[in-house]
Design an enzyme around this catalytic site. Structure first.
Site, short mmCIF file in Angstrom:
data_model
loop_
_atom_site.label_atom_id
_atom_site.label_comp_id
_atom_site.label_asym_id
_atom_site.label_seq_id
_atom_site.Cartn_x
_atom_site.Cartn_y
_atom_site.Cartn_z
N CYS A 112 38.68 14.71 27.95
CA CYS A 112 37.38 14.86 28.64
C CYS A 112 37.35 14.15 29.99
O CYS A 112 36.46 14.40 30.80
CB CYS A 112 36.25 14.36 27.77
SG CYS A 112 36.21 15.13 26.16
N HIS A 236 29.97 12.61 32.06
CA HIS A 236 30.53 13.59 31.12
C HIS A 236 29.46 13.92 30.09
O HIS A 236 28.81 13.03 29.53
CB HIS A 236 31.78 12.99 30.46
CG HIS A 236 32.26 13.77 29.29
ND1 HIS A 236 32.36 15.15 29.30
CD2 HIS A 236 32.66 13.38 28.05
CE1 HIS A 236 32.81 15.56 28.13
NE2 HIS A 236 33.00 14.50 27.35
N ASN A 266 29.37 19.86 24.56
CA ASN A 266 30.46 19.11 25.18
C ASN A 266 31.59 20.09 25.53
O ASN A 266 32.23 20.63 24.64
CB ASN A 266 30.94 18.04 24.20
CG ASN A 266 32.08 17.19 24.76
OD1 ASN A 266 32.66 17.51 25.80
ND2 ASN A 266 32.40 16.11 24.06
O1 UT7 Z 1 34.05 13.97 24.79
C1 UT7 Z 1 34.36 12.93 23.93
C2 UT7 Z 1 34.07 13.39 22.55
N1 UT7 Z 1 33.38 12.54 21.69
C3 UT7 Z 1 32.13 12.05 21.76
O2 UT7 Z 1 31.50 11.94 22.75
C4 UT7 Z 1 31.55 11.62 20.47
C5 UT7 Z 1 31.00 10.23 20.45
N2 UT7 Z 1 30.27 10.03 19.21
C6 UT7 Z 1 29.07 10.61 18.98
O3 UT7 Z 1 28.54 11.31 19.83
C7 UT7 Z 1 28.38 10.33 17.69
O4 UT7 Z 1 29.08 9.35 16.97
C8 UT7 Z 1 28.20 11.59 16.79
C9 UT7 Z 1 27.20 12.53 17.42
C10 UT7 Z 1 29.54 12.30 16.62
C11 UT7 Z 1 27.68 11.20 15.42
O5 UT7 Z 1 26.46 10.48 15.57
P1 UT7 Z 1 26.21 9.14 14.75
O6 UT7 Z 1 24.84 8.72 15.05
O7 UT7 Z 1 27.34 8.20 15.10
O8 UT7 Z 1 26.31 9.66 13.27
P2 UT7 Z 1 27.26 9.14 12.09
O9 UT7 Z 1 28.66 9.51 12.35
O10 UT7 Z 1 26.91 7.73 11.88
O11 UT7 Z 1 26.74 10.03 10.86
C12 UT7 Z 1 25.45 9.88 10.33
C13 UT7 Z 1 25.24 10.84 9.18
C14 UT7 Z 1 26.38 10.88 8.16
O12 UT7 Z 1 25.78 10.94 6.89
P3 UT7 Z 1 25.78 9.67 5.92
O13 UT7 Z 1 27.24 9.36 5.69
O14 UT7 Z 1 25.05 8.59 6.67
O15 UT7 Z 1 25.07 10.18 4.72
C15 UT7 Z 1 27.06 12.21 8.44
O16 UT7 Z 1 27.64 12.76 7.30
O17 UT7 Z 1 25.10 12.18 9.67
C16 UT7 Z 1 25.91 13.07 8.91
N3 UT7 Z 1 26.36 14.17 9.73
C17 UT7 Z 1 25.67 15.33 9.87
N4 UT7 Z 1 24.53 15.76 9.34
C18 UT7 Z 1 24.08 16.99 9.70
C19 UT7 Z 1 27.45 14.23 10.53
N5 UT7 Z 1 27.49 15.42 11.18
C20 UT7 Z 1 26.40 16.11 10.79
C21 UT7 Z 1 25.89 17.39 11.11
N6 UT7 Z 1 24.74 17.78 10.56
N7 UT7 Z 1 26.51 18.21 12.00
#
Ligand code: UT7
Length: 311
Positions: A112, A236, A266
């Site tokens: 990215c 980004h 993204n």
């Molecule tokens: O270009 C570079 C690429 N990468 C990035 O920029 C990503 C950087 N990271 C992020 O943007 C965030 O970490 C995410 C958007 C990927 C995730 O957000 P988060 O607030 O860190 O969520 P999390 O990983 O802590 O997950 C929270 C919950 C989990 O459930 P439990 O374990 O707490 O019950 C996940 O299973 O959200 C759940 N979850 C979803 N629920 C519905 C994860 N993906 C989804 C989904 N829909 N698509």
């Protein structure tokens, strides 16, 4: 003599996929995606449209905007992690499609942060006097490497391309300063595995929040400027919460930050130029504005640029 932007263009596939569309095929919700990432919809390229086709679509527009013909290009740099194939490069395919006969051509892999790496590489060739016109393209067909069984990542990405023609500029315009960096010890947090893209979202999030703010401040300082001099921030477009942290670090009002993540998701190396085209079309970016562009990605990699807009 300084290198700067002569023209810019983008290509976005027509097919719009909303969060509600994704709800039908995986265990997710519009509410979760919107509140965690800011994404509402993204574009998916058709099966018969590959990375080089999107690169071509953006490149033609950038050349037209710059008033430069393909034959005048000295170099083509394509930042992508989703090339048509490992080789020949997308840059060579693009050279052929454009008829850019005298251009050297190569791909560049910095995920990215790829567009930042591409711009800074092109700048060197222009400022050392070796080349006059360098085309830099950021392009991704991320749907090729998306793991549709992984809701953590499948909802985040979209396809698209952005291109910029770099050339020598006059006055105080052009690339005033830059920062590039990499940390290979973080490779395990974001990579392409056998089933597609793998990401440790929380680790990448923490790294991104720290790096986006720090690199933005660093390029402003390196340019001998202060936060108050910044007219516009183009981060980004990965996640609105990460983008917001960079904006707050620069103490910029909300209207001074580019935001297209809601519409295109993204798009990795393409996200910064795709956003910039929209800002120019909407009149948010004007000649002589001081822009800060900043990206981060798999590798881990990062890069930032302070650019005074205009030829
Ligand atoms: O270009 C570079 C690429 N990468 C990035 O920029 C990503 C950087 N990271 C992020 O943007 C965030 O970490 C995410 C958007 C990927 C995730 O957000 P988060 O607030 O860190 O969520 P999390 O990983 O802590 O997950 C929270 C919950 C989990 O459930 P439990 O374990 O707490 O019950 C996940 O299973 O959200 C759940 N979850 C979803 N629920 C519905 C994860 N993906 C989804 C989904 N829909 N698509």
């Amino acid at each position: 003599m300084r290198a700067g932007a002569w023209g810019i263009g983008r290509y976005l596939p027509e097919k719009i996929v909303t969060n509600f569309d994704l709800e039908k095929t995986m265990d997710t919700s519009d509410e979760w995606i919107r509140t965690r990432t800011g994404i509402e919809e993204r574009r998916f390229a058709d099966e018969d449209v590959d990375t080089s086709d999107m690169a071509y679509g953006a490149a033609v527009k950038a050349l037209d905007d710059a008033g430069v013909s393909a034959e005048e290009l000295d170099m083509i740099l394509v930042a992508t992690v989703t090339p048509d194939q490992p080789f020949p490069s997308v840059a060579c395919m693009l050279q052929e499609k454009l008829g850019a006969k005298k251009a050297a051509a190569m791909d560049l892999s910095a995920a990215c942060a790829g567009f930042m790496y591409g711009m800074i590489t092109g700048k060197q060739f222009i400022e050392n006097g070796g080349y006059k016109h360098v085309l830099v393209v950021g392009v991704e067909k991320l749907t090729k490497i998306t793991n549709w069984d992984d809701r953590n990542t499948a909802v985040l990405f979209g396809d698209g391309a952005g291109a910029m023609v770099l050339g020598p500029v006059s006055g105080d315009r052009g690339i005033l300063s830059f920062e590039l960096g990499a940390d290979g010890t973080g490779a395990e947090h974001l990579y392409q595995g056998p089933d597609g893209l793998v990401m440790n979202g929380r680790e990448v999030f923490k790294f991104a929040v720290r790096q986006m703010g720090e690199s933005s401040v660093n390029v402003i300082e390196k340019a001998g400027l202060t936060k108050e001099d910044v007219d516009y921030l183009i981060p980004h477009q990965a996640n609105i919460r990460i983008m917001e942290s960079a904006r707050q670090r620069l103490e910029l009002p909300i209207e001074k930050m580019s935001k297209t993540v809601n519409k295109y998701g993204n798009t990795s190396a393409a996200s910064i130029p795709i956003s910039l085209v929209e800002d120019i079309e909407n009149g948010k970016v004007k000649d002589d504005d001081l822009l800060v562009m900043v990206g981060f990605g798999g590798g881990l990699t990062w890069g930032a640029i302070a650019l005074r807009w205009g030829k």
